[in-house]
Design a protein around this motif. Sequence first.
Motif, PDB file in Angstrom:
ATOM      1  N   LEU A  81     -17.689  -5.760  58.331  1.00 50.77           N
ATOM      2  CA  LEU A  81     -17.448  -4.200  57.762  1.00 50.77           C
ATOM      3  C   LEU A  81     -16.747  -3.328  58.725  1.00 50.77           C
ATOM      4  O   LEU A  81     -16.272  -2.416  58.160  1.00 50.77           O
ATOM      5  N   ARG A  82     -16.987  -3.729  60.088  1.00 50.87           N
ATOM      6  CA  ARG A  82     -16.426  -2.978  61.138  1.00 50.87           C
ATOM      7  C   ARG A  82     -15.922  -4.253  62.023  1.00 50.87           C
ATOM      8  O   ARG A  82     -16.663  -4.960  62.707  1.00 50.87           O
ATOM      9  N   ASP A  83     -14.229  -4.513  62.214  1.00 51.98           N
ATOM     10  CA  ASP A  83     -14.006  -5.584  62.931  1.00 51.98           C
ATOM     11  C   ASP A  83     -13.728  -5.207  64.418  1.00 51.98           C
ATOM     12  O   ASP A  83     -13.682  -4.265  64.986  1.00 51.98           O
ATOM     13  N   ASP A  84     -13.823  -6.128  65.423  1.00 54.37           N
ATOM     14  CA  ASP A  84     -13.701  -5.932  66.765  1.00 54.37           C
ATOM     15  C   ASP A  84     -12.610  -7.306  67.133  1.00 54.37           C
ATOM     16  O   ASP A  84     -13.170  -8.423  66.790  1.00 54.37           O
ATOM     17  N   ALA A  85     -11.787  -7.153  67.957  1.00 55.45           N
ATOM     18  CA  ALA A  85     -10.752  -8.387  68.354  1.00 55.45           C
ATOM     19  C   ALA A  85     -11.554  -9.239  69.293  1.00 55.45           C
ATOM     20  O   ALA A  85     -11.448 -10.475  69.153  1.00 55.45           O
ATOM     21  N   ARG A  86     -12.428  -8.842  70.108  1.00 56.42           N
ATOM     22  CA  ARG A  86     -12.966  -9.564  71.074  1.00 56.42           C
ATOM     23  C   ARG A  86     -14.026 -10.593  70.273  1.00 56.42           C
ATOM     24  O   ARG A  86     -14.213 -11.692  70.747  1.00 56.42           O
ATOM     25  N   VAL A  87     -14.907  -9.975  69.397  1.00 57.60           N
ATOM     26  CA  VAL A  87     -15.821 -10.712  68.719  1.00 57.60           C
ATOM     27  C   VAL A  87     -15.181 -11.708  67.756  1.00 57.60           C
ATOM     28  O   VAL A  87     -15.738 -12.892  67.548  1.00 57.60           O
ATOM     29  N   ARG A  88     -13.984 -11.389  67.100  1.00 59.72           N
ATOM     30  CA  ARG A  88     -13.365 -12.140  66.369  1.00 59.72           C
ATOM     31  C   ARG A  88     -12.776 -13.647  67.053  1.00 59.72           C
ATOM     32  O   ARG A  88     -13.177 -14.665  66.684  1.00 59.72           O
TER      33      ARG A  88
END
Length: 421
Positions: A226-233
């Motif tokens: 629902l809310r993305d983050d580049a590091r987590v991806r």
Amino acid sequence: MLKLIPHTVVRRTQVVAVSHRLYSTAQDPHTKSSASPPPPPPPSSHHTSTKPPSLFNDETRAHLERLRQHHFHASNLPDSPDFGINQYLNINEELRQQLKDVVAQFHAPVRYAFAYGSGVFRQSGYDEKSKPMMDFIFGVSHPGHWHSLNMQQNPHHYSSLRLLGSNTVSKIQDDVGAGVYFNPYVEINGIVIKYGVVSIDKLCRDLIDWDTLYLAGRMHKPVKILRDDARVRLANQVNLTEAVRVALLTLPERFNEVELYEKIAGISYVGDFRMVVGENPNKVQNIVHSQLDHFHRLYFSLLDDLPNVAVLNDGYFQQNQNPKFRGLMVQKLPRTLYDHVLHQHRTFASKHKLDLPFNKSEMYQQIAASPELPMYMDKSLRSIITRPALTQSVKGIFTAGVLKSTRYASAKLGKWIKGGK
């Protein structure tokens, strides 16, 4: 789509490290530098466009170019704008908006958020009559600050532990169990939710190294970002790839998609006491069969890009049993699992007077060829999972409060009894 631009992406060294972790066969990935990615740079006050190649050193750019020439899926190339797009799953549009609106109600900053569970992937919107509890995970930068802000806005979400202050709540979150702090049975916009708060650092470590497999295992299965983050991806793409490798090491030469996904979905339940009492014993099969299309989107491109796996005409896959390929998969196991598996093999070798090779590559091949490998995996996963799962559940009694904990346990027990019939 994720654009690799300076104010949203991790530093160059992290992208390079993840690229090697996903595809490199030339080095041992089990070093501390690959275990915990560095934090992303602070947000820029303005958007600056930079060509993606500048994020990579010459060696990595050459490596990625070779992958493109071999027609690797764009979703698996870290310098592609489509990198990690397999993690985006489609759900009912009305429900998606309802879930996003829930996250938007929190004033404390949420960097990464996903919803999970069977209720998320239903064909219709939220059913207000039955009010099933929807599950969320919020990744935050600074848990102490986050809880401080959230306690001001939503003190009723917390048990009496809030009286000890946000720093104590944050310490309990990080130091006990799997590093997640849950608030269950909270109603927002007419939707009953349970939300867990975790630091971005701890989340990424679990995704890459499988420290506890509590959240990494959850994200082996379909979730709605629902809310993305580049590091987590980036970290989760490593996590998904590692799950495929672990499944392949315990599957026969020929297997089908359902067998693969059931292996993957079952990884995080090995050693979890809730699968004995508290969870539907058919949970893994139910998850896979009801969400088969989502599993296919998550994993097919990763599986298709592995050089040792071929797609057969009859819907089956065939993996190359060459010890070299399988040894490389052992070498690339998540750091925590890798350490446990090597310990299991050395213990077995000592008991049975088995000579261990001095060369690491030969050691990996010996482990991969061992008939004891499934036992190594089982024992290792139990060692990783059992304690965090138990302590996280005990922690939940205090973080949720006695009444909410009793309600939650009763609901789980009811599902377990129903599933056993």
